[in-house]
Design a protein around this motif. Structure first.
Motif, mmCIF file in Angstrom:
data_model
loop_
_atom_site.group_PDB
_atom_site.id
_atom_site.type_symbol
_atom_site.label_atom_id
_atom_site.label_comp_id
_atom_site.label_asym_id
_atom_site.label_seq_id
_atom_site.Cartn_x
_atom_site.Cartn_y
_atom_site.Cartn_z
ATOM 1 N N UNK A 17 0.850 -1.191 0.000
ATOM 2 C CA UNK A 17 0.000 0.000 0.000
ATOM 3 C C UNK A 17 0.885 1.240 0.000
ATOM 4 N N UNK A 18 0.641 2.138 -0.971
ATOM 5 C CA UNK A 18 1.361 3.405 -1.020
ATOM 6 C C UNK A 18 0.808 4.370 0.026
ATOM 7 N N UNK A 19 1.443 5.533 0.130
ATOM 8 C CA UNK A 19 1.031 6.501 1.151
ATOM 9 C C UNK A 19 -0.350 7.094 0.866
ATOM 10 N N UNK A 20 -0.784 7.075 -0.394
ATOM 11 C CA UNK A 20 -2.120 7.604 -0.707
ATOM 12 C C UNK A 20 -3.227 6.593 -0.457
ATOM 13 N N UNK A 21 -2.875 5.414 0.082
ATOM 14 C CA UNK A 21 -3.880 4.421 0.458
ATOM 15 C C UNK A 21 -4.274 3.459 -0.644
ATOM 16 N N UNK A 22 -3.641 3.534 -1.820
ATOM 17 C CA UNK A 22 -3.976 2.652 -2.928
ATOM 18 C C UNK A 22 -3.061 1.424 -2.892
ATOM 19 N N UNK A 23 -3.670 0.266 -3.055
ATOM 20 C CA UNK A 23 -2.923 -0.994 -3.045
ATOM 21 C C UNK A 23 -2.281 -1.237 -4.414
ATOM 22 N N UNK A 24 -1.016 -1.666 -4.392
ATOM 23 C CA UNK A 24 -0.276 -1.991 -5.611
ATOM 24 C C UNK A 24 0.170 -3.446 -5.513
ATOM 25 N N UNK A 25 -0.126 -4.236 -6.549
ATOM 26 C CA UNK A 25 0.257 -5.641 -6.603
ATOM 27 C C UNK A 25 1.373 -5.809 -7.629
ATOM 28 N N UNK A 26 2.467 -6.443 -7.203
ATOM 29 C CA UNK A 26 3.628 -6.598 -8.086
ATOM 30 C C UNK A 26 4.142 -8.030 -8.019
ATOM 31 N N UNK A 27 4.682 -8.476 -9.127
ATOM 32 C CA UNK A 27 5.328 -9.799 -9.221
ATOM 33 C C UNK A 27 6.682 -9.614 -9.883
ATOM 34 N N UNK A 28 7.714 -10.204 -9.303
ATOM 35 C CA UNK A 28 9.080 -9.994 -9.783
ATOM 36 C C UNK A 28 9.705 -11.315 -10.217
ATOM 37 N N UNK A 29 10.683 -11.193 -11.129
ATOM 38 C CA UNK A 29 11.509 -12.322 -11.555
ATOM 39 C C UNK A 29 12.948 -12.034 -11.125
ATOM 40 N N UNK A 30 13.482 -12.925 -10.310
ATOM 41 C CA UNK A 30 14.816 -12.739 -9.745
ATOM 42 C C UNK A 30 15.768 -13.720 -10.430
ATOM 43 N N UNK A 31 16.805 -13.196 -11.040
ATOM 44 C CA UNK A 31 17.824 -14.026 -11.689
ATOM 45 C C UNK A 31 18.965 -14.221 -10.707
ATOM 46 N N UNK A 32 19.219 -15.474 -10.342
ATOM 47 C CA UNK A 32 20.241 -15.782 -9.336
ATOM 48 C C UNK A 32 21.254 -16.760 -9.910
ATOM 49 N N UNK A 33 22.433 -16.698 -9.324
ATOM 50 C CA UNK A 33 23.500 -17.630 -9.672
ATOM 51 C C UNK A 33 24.012 -18.269 -8.387
ATOM 52 N N UNK A 34 24.252 -19.557 -8.437
ATOM 53 C CA UNK A 34 24.695 -20.270 -7.235
ATOM 54 C C UNK A 34 26.074 -19.796 -6.814
ATOM 55 N N UNK A 35 26.243 -19.618 -5.521
ATOM 56 C CA UNK A 35 27.537 -19.259 -4.950
ATOM 57 C C UNK A 35 28.108 -20.508 -4.278
ATOM 58 N N UNK A 36 29.109 -21.116 -4.916
ATOM 59 C CA UNK A 36 29.647 -22.394 -4.437
ATOM 60 C C UNK A 36 30.175 -22.258 -3.017
ATOM 61 N N UNK A 37 30.816 -21.134 -2.724
ATOM 62 C CA UNK A 37 31.442 -20.977 -1.408
ATOM 63 C C UNK A 37 30.431 -20.856 -0.276
#
Length: 333
Positions: free
Chosen positions: A141-161
């Motif tokens: 919810x933003x400060x003006x009271x309106x709800x915002x719906x978001x979906x993200x795609x996260x690109x990850x790489x494995x960290x062996x250590x």
């Protein structure tokens, strides 16, 4: 069949059984395969594996594979990892893949990752080919009271250590969701988020969300942004409804108190009337006692009766004059 033939047949059967037992205990074929591949492993070593309840093929085949790939891995290391409950073949495949991808990975490190319950081969593949994690829809919810719906795609790489002891994908998803909520919540209006969705990506990436995890975040892309409900209006409506109910409850409480007070006053009036009636009932008795005792005379009693009759007459005349449409009122008009 004579005795000699029976003896020869018996020896053949015994020899066959012994031969089967020898080949079941001593993996001659596996030993020959190792020698043909240039892997030096003693026949007594294979027999010792049998005695230690280790399947020789689980050790020899990965050992041949590693020797052909030029890895410095010994049979004792593979057998130790097998006895510890690890996946020997998967570890060797991971070492070969890391060597081909020029990723520094030692056997002990790969064995530790495998024993920790992670797929070391999949981790090496993810280091070469990053994985895309899609988050669920996150509502903020933003400060003006309106709800915002978001979906993200996260690109990850494995960290062996950091595979041993590092957090998994669920932590990445939770942290990205927290970053989305923080970014939207700090925006003055929902329009700013809709116009610049990359603001979420920049804010989330600047927080270092991959700290303490087994992955390295390469990018965060906002796949979808949508407008939801007017949460501020709903909250105000709910607050107004709650205030209304509170006011109604307080009014009902005051009404109940007023009714109780009225009932109490009526009870007091009735009690007073009862006392008046009781006192009026005592008047004739008191008059009779006064006459007997000579405190008042007969003439006094008659004068009192005349005064009482005159008072009643005046009271009745006054009530007749107060009636609507009476002559007294007409005369006044």
């Amino acid at each position: 069949m004579d005795l000699f033939s029976i003896s020869v047949l018996g020896l053949i059967i015994i020899g066959f059984i012994l031969l089967v037992l020898i080949f079941s205990i001593i993996p001659i074929g596996l030993w020959i395969s190792a020698l043909a591949a240039g892997v030096r492993i003693g026949i007594f070593t294979l027999i010792g594996m049998r005695l230690r309840r280790v399947i020789p093929s689980k050790i020899v085949n990965p050992l041949i594979k590693s020797q052909k790939a030029g890895l410095d891995v010994s049979a004792d290391q593979l057998e130790t990892h097998y006895l510890a409950g690890g996946n020997v073949d998967n570890v060797v495949n991971a070492l070969i893949a890391a060597q081909r991808a020029d990723i520094p990975l030692q056997f002990e490190r790969a064995a530790a990752i495998d024993l920790a319950g992670r797929d070391v081969l999949q981790a090496v593949k993810m280091s070469v080919n990053p994985k895309v994690i899609e988050t669920p829809v996150v509502a903020a919810v933003a400060k003006d009271g309106i709800e915002v719906k978001a979906r993200a795609r996260v690109t990850v790489r494995a960290n062996i250590d950091r595979l041993v002891g590092g957090a998994g994908e669920d932590t990445i998803i939770a942290r990205v969701g927290e970053g989305i909520v923080t970014t939207v919540g700090s925006s003055n209006t929902h329009k700013g988020v809709l116009e610049n969705p990359d603001l979420i990506s920049r804010t989330v990436l600047s927080k270092g969300l991959d700290s303490g995890t087994a992955f390295e975040i390469l990018s965060i892309d906002i796949a979808d942004v949508d407008v939801g409900r007017n949460i501020g209006a709903h909250l105000q409506t709910d607050q107004a409804e709650a205030d209304k109910r509170i006011a109604q409850a307080r009014a009902e409480e005051r009404r109940a108190m007023a009714i109780a007070k009225e009932q109490e006053m009526k009870a007091s009036v009735q009690e007073m009337r009862a006392k008046v009636v009781e006192a009026e009932a005592e008047v004739p008795r008191a008059m009779a006692d006064a006459l007997k005792q000579g405190k008042i005379g007969v003439m006094d009693y008659y004068n009192l009766q005349n005064i009482k009759a005159d008072t009643e007459m005046r009271d009745s005349i006054s009530k007749v004059g107060d009636k609507p449409g009476s002559n007294a009122n007409n005369n006044k008009k």
